[in-house]
Design a protein around this motif. Structure first.
Motif, PDB file in Angstrom:
ATOM      1  N   LEU A  55      -3.243   8.651   8.512  1.00 24.50           N
ATOM      2  CA  LEU A  55      -3.532   9.076   7.132  1.00 24.50           C
ATOM      3  C   LEU A  55      -3.156   7.991   6.132  1.00 24.50           C
ATOM      4  CD1 LEU A  55      -2.349  12.799   7.288  1.00 24.50           C
ATOM      5  CD2 LEU A  55      -4.715  11.967   7.128  1.00 24.50           C
ATOM      6  N   ASP A  56      -2.074   7.278   6.409  1.00 27.25           N
ATOM      7  CA  ASP A  56      -1.653   6.179   5.539  1.00 27.25           C
ATOM      8  C   ASP A  56      -2.736   5.103   5.514  1.00 27.25           C
ATOM      9  OD1 ASP A  56       0.018   4.633   3.888  1.00 27.25           O
ATOM     10  OD2 ASP A  56       1.065   3.735   5.588  1.00 27.25           O
ATOM     11  N   GLY A  57      -3.321   4.826   6.657  1.00 30.18           N
ATOM     12  CA  GLY A  57      -4.353   3.810   6.744  1.00 30.18           C
ATOM     13  C   GLY A  57      -5.677   4.228   6.122  1.00 30.18           C
ATOM     14  N   ILE A  58      -5.993   5.501   6.174  1.00 31.95           N
ATOM     15  CA  ILE A  58      -7.286   5.991   5.698  1.00 31.95           C
ATOM     16  C   ILE A  58      -7.225   6.476   4.242  1.00 31.95           C
ATOM     17  CG2 ILE A  58      -7.033   8.406   6.396  1.00 31.95           C
ATOM     18  CD1 ILE A  58      -9.861   8.317   7.474  1.00 31.95           C
ATOM     19  N   ASN A  59      -6.033   6.585   3.698  1.00 29.93           N
ATOM     20  CA  ASN A  59      -5.833   7.208   2.381  1.00 29.93           C
ATOM     21  C   ASN A  59      -6.691   6.580   1.279  1.00 29.93           C
ATOM     22  OD1 ASN A  59      -4.666   9.377   1.082  1.00 29.93           O
ATOM     23  ND2 ASN A  59      -2.738   8.353   0.670  1.00 29.93           N
ATOM     24  N   SER A  60      -6.896   5.271   1.318  1.00 31.49           N
ATOM     25  CA  SER A  60      -7.686   4.606   0.276  1.00 31.49           C
ATOM     26  C   SER A  60      -9.182   4.886   0.429  1.00 31.49           C
ATOM     27  CB  SER A  60      -7.423   3.102   0.293  1.00 31.49           C
ATOM     28  OG  SER A  60      -7.772   2.569   1.548  1.00 31.49           O
ATOM     29  N   SER A  61      -9.586   5.509   1.525  1.00 27.97           N
ATOM     30  CA  SER A  61     -10.994   5.822   1.753  1.00 27.97           C
ATOM     31  C   SER A  61     -11.282   7.322   1.640  1.00 27.97           C
ATOM     32  CB  SER A  61     -11.412   5.348   3.146  1.00 27.97           C
ATOM     33  OG  SER A  61     -11.240   3.962   3.263  1.00 27.97           O
TER      34      SER A  61
END
Length: 167
Positions: A67-73
């Protein structure tokens, strides 16, 4: 300790011997999740963190890392600080933004997944790739000459104002 804090602690405390094993595990988990999301063409993910971890055969900490990695998308970013095992999430993924961010991260093992072809057509992939490449081009501004007016607005010549050699 929150799941996000645990995730950050894991990232910070990697050693030379543990780093490869950790990233292998995380990358394979991330790939499994993306393959499933893209195969189902499912832009919406919802559920309790612990249940999602079970579904994807991983830990709750790695789910928060994902979720941390995808949060900006995401259409609406998630406040990761408040998440625990029993937190309910309901997210919508912007696939075009996700593809762009994967290019930005250099995650070729993700943006080269064949499942992308069912989400984005070839022209859209080319368009996003071009936009990513354009975003990396550095354009130099016009050079200020010694006798030009100073850009700070003082009315002085650049050489007598901000261009003074301060050695």
């Amino acid at each position: 300790m929150s799941l996000l804090s645990q995730w950050k602690e894991i990232l910070e405390n990697q050693t030379e011997t543990s780093v490869n094993d950790f990233w292998d595990e995380y990358s394979s988990t991330e790939t499994r999740i993306y393959e499933d999301i893209l195969r189902k063409k499912n832009a919406k993910i919802s559920g309790v963190i612990s249940k999602l971890a079970e579904e994807y055969k991983t830990s709750t900490v790695l789910i928060v890392g994902f979720l941390d990695g995808i949060n900006s998308s995401l259409i609406d970013a998630v406040n990761l600080d408040d998440l625990d095992d029993e937190s309910e999430i309901n997210i919508m993924i912007d696939f075009e933004s996700l593809y762009f961010h994967m290019l930005e991260a250099g995650a070729d093992y993700l943006f080269e997944l064949p499942e992308w072809k069912s989400i984005l057509n070839e022209n859209k992939i080319i368009e996003i790739t071009k936009a990513y490449k354009r975003s990396k081009i550095v354009i130099k501004g016009e050079r200020i000459g010694r006798n030009d007016p100073c850009p700070c607005g003082s009315g002085k010549k650049y050489k007598k104002c901000c261009g003074v050699n301060q050695e």
